[in-house]
Design an enzyme around this catalytic site. Sequence first.
Site, PDB file in Angstrom:
ATOM      1  N   TYR A   1       9.264 -18.978  -1.452  1.00  0.00           N
ATOM      2  CA  TYR A   1       9.202 -17.558  -1.801  1.00  0.00           C
ATOM      3  C   TYR A   1      10.116 -17.228  -2.980  1.00  0.00           C
ATOM      4  O   TYR A   1       9.812 -16.369  -3.797  1.00  0.00           O
ATOM      5  CB  TYR A   1       9.516 -16.661  -0.589  1.00  0.00           C
TER       6      TYR A   1
ATOM      7  N   LYS B   1      12.138  -8.768  -2.828  1.00  0.00           N
ATOM      8  CA  LYS B   1      12.007  -8.026  -1.564  1.00  0.00           C
ATOM      9  C   LYS B   1      13.377  -7.535  -1.085  1.00  0.00           C
ATOM     10  O   LYS B   1      13.475  -6.471  -0.454  1.00  0.00           O
ATOM     11  CB  LYS B   1      11.348  -8.887  -0.483  1.00  0.00           C
TER      12      LYS B   1
HETATM   13  P1  NAD Z   1      -3.045  -8.034  -1.783  1.00  0.00           P
HETATM   14  O1  NAD Z   1      -3.280  -9.052  -2.846  1.00  0.00           O
HETATM   15  O2  NAD Z   1      -4.212  -7.542  -1.036  1.00  0.00           O
HETATM   16  O3  NAD Z   1      -2.240  -6.787  -2.373  1.00  0.00           O
HETATM   17  C1  NAD Z   1      -1.350  -6.867  -3.469  1.00  0.00           C
HETATM   18  C2  NAD Z   1      -1.688  -5.722  -4.382  1.00  0.00           C
HETATM   19  O4  NAD Z   1      -0.742  -5.606  -5.453  1.00  0.00           O
HETATM   20  C3  NAD Z   1      -3.073  -5.901  -5.037  1.00  0.00           C
HETATM   21  O5  NAD Z   1      -3.877  -4.758  -4.749  1.00  0.00           O
HETATM   22  C4  NAD Z   1      -2.755  -5.956  -6.524  1.00  0.00           C
HETATM   23  O6  NAD Z   1      -3.773  -5.416  -7.340  1.00  0.00           O
HETATM   24  C5  NAD Z   1      -1.483  -5.115  -6.555  1.00  0.00           C
HETATM   25  N1  NAD Z   1      -0.735  -5.289  -7.815  1.00  0.00           N
HETATM   26  C6  NAD Z   1      -0.126  -6.404  -8.302  1.00  0.00           C
HETATM   27  N2  NAD Z   1       0.407  -6.146  -9.522  1.00  0.00           N
HETATM   28  C7  NAD Z   1       0.131  -4.824  -9.807  1.00  0.00           C
HETATM   29  C8  NAD Z   1       0.396  -3.973 -10.911  1.00  0.00           C
HETATM   30  N3  NAD Z   1       1.063  -4.389 -12.010  1.00  0.00           N
HETATM   31  N4  NAD Z   1      -0.033  -2.678 -10.857  1.00  0.00           N
HETATM   32  C9  NAD Z   1      -0.709  -2.218  -9.770  1.00  0.00           C
HETATM   33  N5  NAD Z   1      -0.990  -2.994  -8.690  1.00  0.00           N
HETATM   34  C10 NAD Z   1      -0.596  -4.280  -8.727  1.00  0.00           C
HETATM   35  O7  NAD Z   1      -1.991  -8.729  -0.792  1.00  0.00           O
HETATM   36  P2  NAD Z   1      -1.134  -8.131   0.435  1.00  0.00           P
HETATM   37  O8  NAD Z   1      -0.671  -9.330   1.176  1.00  0.00           O
HETATM   38  O9  NAD Z   1      -1.887  -7.058   1.118  1.00  0.00           O
HETATM   39  O10 NAD Z   1       0.139  -7.543  -0.316  1.00  0.00           O
HETATM   40  C11 NAD Z   1       0.569  -6.207  -0.147  1.00  0.00           C
HETATM   41  C12 NAD Z   1       2.064  -6.148   0.089  1.00  0.00           C
HETATM   42  O11 NAD Z   1       2.352  -6.747   1.347  1.00  0.00           O
HETATM   43  C13 NAD Z   1       2.896  -6.903  -0.945  1.00  0.00           C
HETATM   44  O12 NAD Z   1       4.072  -6.157  -1.206  1.00  0.00           O
HETATM   45  C14 NAD Z   1       3.240  -8.183  -0.216  1.00  0.00           C
HETATM   46  O13 NAD Z   1       4.409  -8.797  -0.711  1.00  0.00           O
HETATM   47  C15 NAD Z   1       3.435  -7.629   1.173  1.00  0.00           C
HETATM   48  N6  NAD Z   1       3.463  -8.601   2.267  1.00  0.00           N
HETATM   49  C16 NAD Z   1       2.418  -9.451   2.464  1.00  0.00           C
HETATM   50  C17 NAD Z   1       2.470 -10.378   3.497  1.00  0.00           C
HETATM   51  C18 NAD Z   1       1.329 -11.335   3.730  1.00  0.00           C
HETATM   52  O14 NAD Z   1       1.531 -12.375   4.400  1.00  0.00           O
HETATM   53  N7  NAD Z   1       0.140 -11.054   3.250  1.00  0.00           N
HETATM   54  C19 NAD Z   1       3.583 -10.420   4.345  1.00  0.00           C
HETATM   55  C20 NAD Z   1       4.630  -9.539   4.135  1.00  0.00           C
HETATM   56  C21 NAD Z   1       4.551  -8.624   3.088  1.00  0.00           C
END
Ligand code: NAD
Length: 266
Positions: A157, A164
């Site tokens: 990570y 984060k």
């Molecule tokens: P996802 O890919 O569906 O969502 C990530 C989003 O960020 C996408 O919609 C993308 O278009 C957007 N993004 C990236 N750069 C951008 C920019 N410059 N301007 C506007 N939008 C932008 O994946 P996800 O897993 O749903 O991620 C959402 C959040 O959840 C993130 O913060 C991620 O770190 C967090 N998260 C995910 C997990 C997991 O295991 N999936 C676990 C903990 C936290």
Amino acid sequence: MYSIDLSGKTGLVMGVANQRSLAWGIAQPLAQAGARLAFSYQGERLKPTLEKLTAELSSPLLLEADVTDDASLDRLFEQVRAEFGKLDYLIHSVAFAPAVTFEKPFLETERADWITAMDVSAYSLVASARRAAPLMSEGGSIVTLSYLAAERVVPHYNMMGVAKAALEASVRYLAYDLGPKGVRVNAVSAGAVRTIAARSISGFADLYSAAGEMSMLKRNITQEEVGGLGLALLTDQLGGGITGETIYVDAGFHAIGLFLPKGSEG
Ligand code: NAD
């Protein structure tokens, strides 16, 4: 009967890329409870997916915005103001770090990659909250998405973990600034879920299955469970009184201090 009626409430959901997105997991119960939602997406190529996903919702607003661009964010919040008049909920579910930061050791992090990850994944919450706050004239609630790598080392990570950590600290400072306006700010720290962003992390498949096997509940969490906690934190009826907090929905993984070798578990 205990029910939640959010009719008359409005929300902006940032970060739905497809049906697996954690933001979509939060948007669904909000919409089902009657809130009217706007969705911001990065780049026109995502629009058709968003149009399909939101087709069943009542008059959703779909708006293009890049969180690294101040003018783009200004336009986004102006469009939300013009259409909704006020905002009750903001869901910030946006993160990005260059692929190389997941592949190389943290020690090798380049300045430009650090700045990119911090900008998209942490500063964007501050930039969005600052523009949302004036629209939250009747109070409001902001929820962002974090991960355990903010607090502990999770291999691969690297830079995203550091971003984060900045995000979670930003949640506390924003909650302090916005508390007197009746605006709450919290983070949902989710366990691993298979999404586009997660799959781009090298080694994610191994991490996903290890988290499932080793967590207290002996399973992975679901997008619906993230949605449930998001809904709780957003609505005053369920989450009023909670602010500046990071709450885990990770099947108890974060609270385990030592993993015993297979076969010697108590
Ligand atoms: P996802 O890919 O569906 O969502 C990530 C989003 O960020 C996408 O919609 C993308 O278009 C957007 N993004 C990236 N750069 C951008 C920019 N410059 N301007 C506007 N939008 C932008 O994946 P996800 O897993 O749903 O991620 C959402 C959040 O959840 C993130 O913060 C991620 O770190 C967090 N998260 C995910 C997990 C997991 O295991 N999936 C676990 C903990 C936290």
